[in-house]
Design a protein around this motif. Structure first.
Motif, short mmCIF file in Angstrom:
data_model
loop_
_atom_site.label_atom_id
_atom_site.label_comp_id
_atom_site.label_asym_id
_atom_site.label_seq_id
_atom_site.Cartn_x
_atom_site.Cartn_y
_atom_site.Cartn_z
N GLU A 21 0.82 -1.20 0.00
CA GLU A 21 0.00 0.00 0.00
C GLU A 21 0.86 1.26 0.00
O GLU A 21 1.91 1.32 0.63
CB GLU A 21 -0.90 0.01 1.24
N ILE A 22 0.41 2.27 -0.75
CA ILE A 22 1.07 3.57 -0.72
C ILE A 22 0.75 4.22 0.62
O ILE A 22 -0.41 4.26 1.05
CB ILE A 22 0.59 4.46 -1.88
N ALA A 23 1.76 4.71 1.28
CA ALA A 23 1.56 5.30 2.61
C ALA A 23 0.82 6.62 2.52
O ALA A 23 0.89 7.33 1.51
CB ALA A 23 2.91 5.51 3.28
N SER A 24 0.09 6.94 3.57
CA SER A 24 -0.49 8.28 3.69
C SER A 24 0.63 9.25 4.05
O SER A 24 1.76 8.84 4.29
CB SER A 24 -1.56 8.29 4.78
N ASP A 25 0.30 10.53 4.08
CA ASP A 25 1.30 11.51 4.49
C ASP A 25 0.94 12.05 5.87
O ASP A 25 -0.18 11.85 6.36
CB ASP A 25 1.37 12.65 3.48
N PHE A 26 1.88 12.72 6.49
CA PHE A 26 1.63 13.28 7.81
C PHE A 26 0.59 14.40 7.72
O PHE A 26 0.66 15.23 6.81
CB PHE A 26 2.92 13.84 8.40
N LEU A 64 6.06 1.70 11.65
CA LEU A 64 5.85 1.49 10.22
C LEU A 64 7.18 1.67 9.51
O LEU A 64 7.93 2.62 9.80
CB LEU A 64 4.84 2.49 9.66
N VAL A 65 7.47 0.77 8.59
CA VAL A 65 8.66 0.89 7.76
C VAL A 65 8.19 1.19 6.34
O VAL A 65 7.41 0.44 5.76
CB VAL A 65 9.50 -0.40 7.78
N ILE A 66 8.66 2.32 5.80
CA ILE A 66 8.25 2.79 4.48
C ILE A 66 9.43 2.63 3.53
O ILE A 66 10.57 2.98 3.87
CB ILE A 66 7.83 4.28 4.53
N ASP A 67 9.17 2.11 2.32
CA ASP A 67 10.27 1.93 1.37
C ASP A 67 10.50 3.19 0.55
O ASP A 67 9.84 4.22 0.74
CB ASP A 67 10.03 0.70 0.48
N THR A 68 11.46 3.14 -0.37
CA THR A 68 11.85 4.33 -1.13
C THR A 68 10.79 4.78 -2.13
O THR A 68 10.89 5.88 -2.67
CB THR A 68 13.16 4.06 -1.88
N SER A 125 6.10 -1.05 3.87
CA SER A 125 6.74 -2.35 3.73
C SER A 125 6.34 -3.29 4.86
O SER A 125 6.06 -4.47 4.63
CB SER A 125 8.26 -2.19 3.72
N SER A 126 6.32 -2.77 6.10
CA SER A 126 6.00 -3.61 7.25
C SER A 126 5.38 -2.78 8.36
O SER A 126 5.62 -1.57 8.46
CB SER A 126 7.26 -4.29 7.80
N ARG A 127 4.58 -3.46 9.17
CA ARG A 127 4.01 -2.86 10.38
C ARG A 127 4.40 -3.75 11.56
O ARG A 127 4.26 -4.96 11.50
CB ARG A 127 2.49 -2.78 10.31
N TYR A 128 4.86 -3.12 12.62
CA TYR A 128 5.20 -3.86 13.84
C TYR A 128 4.46 -3.22 15.01
O TYR A 128 4.26 -2.00 15.04
CB TYR A 128 6.70 -3.79 14.13
N TYR A 129 4.11 -4.06 15.97
CA TYR A 129 3.42 -3.52 17.13
C TYR A 129 4.20 -3.89 18.40
O TYR A 129 5.39 -3.62 18.49
CB TYR A 129 1.97 -4.02 17.15
N GLU A 130 3.56 -4.48 19.37
CA GLU A 130 4.18 -4.73 20.66
C GLU A 130 5.49 -5.51 20.52
O GLU A 130 5.59 -6.44 19.72
CB GLU A 130 3.21 -5.51 21.56
#
Length: 224
Positions: free
Chosen positions: A53-58, A160-164, A169-174
């Motif tokens: 998925e394309i990330a949203s922006d701040f 959240l890890v966002i690629d170039t 790319s990945s989501r991590y939680y606890e």
């Protein structure tokens, strides 16, 4: 009578074997459940292959440790980005901050950017947090959970890890700080090189703080 006794003994032995098998099976199921739970707890949530998925922006808001608002599609274009969402309500959250510092130090000469979203904290509280915890990364105050909702974050802490290519790319939680992210970040850097989407320079925020026109600057801000 002897034959009957032999049959009863054989049936009794068979039942004991069945009972032992059932007990061992139950223990095995319990152990598997515990191990699987630990693995899934620390595993990243990743989009299906080919459907990142394309990330949203701040969203607009008050920033600290940067004199300008930061955009994934402008200032951080071509970067591998690590975004930490946390409310920083407990001292144990220092582990998250220390882990982020370690990652930033490991890739200090690469176009990797670390950003913190201070979830549920007012600009004034975030300003105090940045000063007390000596945070050096760009920090966005997110008192109304706007950024958290924009990035579809469902729990805290989250990374959240966002690629170039500005894709999640990945989501991590606890317990994300226990996951070896170095290999993933290195892989994303190499992907950026192969696709020619990697930025040639590392973004360096201008020292200061920033508030959009809709939000009053915090009293303890660092505005010049």
């Amino acid at each position: 009578m002897f034959k009957q006794y032999a049959r009863d003994l054989k049936d009794s032995e068979y039942k004991r074997k069945q009972l032992r098998a059932a007990i061992f099976f139950g223990i095995g199921v319990i152990i598997f459940t515990i191990v699987a739970g630990l693995l899934f707890k620390q595993s990243p949530e990743r989009p299906p292959a080919g459907r990142m998925e394309i990330a949203s922006d701040f969203p607009d808001g008050v920033w600290f440790n940067t004199a300008e608002p930061i955009s994934l599609f402008m200032e951080l274009k071509g970067h591998v980005i690590v975004i930490l969402f946390n409310d920083f309500n407990t001292l144990s959250d220092l582990e998250d901050l220390n882990r982020l510092c370690d990652l930033d130090s490991t890739f200090s000469d690469q176009p990797i950017a670390c950003v913190i979203v201070s979830v549920g904290n007012s600009p004034a509280a975030t300003d105090s947090l940045v000063e007390q915890w000596q945070i050096e990364f760009p920090v966005l105050a997110d008192p109304e959970w706007e950024a958290m909702n924009c990035f579809s974050v469902s729990a805290l802490p989250a990374v959240l890890v966002i690629d170039t290519a500005s894709r999640v790319s990945s989501r991590y939680y606890e317990d994300w700080h226990l996951v070896p992210l170095e290999a993933l970040l290195q892989d994303l850097l190499e992907q950026g090189i192969s696709t020619r989407s990697l930025s040639g320079t590392r973004y360096q925020p201008v020292t200061g703080s920033f508030s959009d026109n809709r939000t009053e600057p915090s009293n303890g801000g660092n505005d010049d």
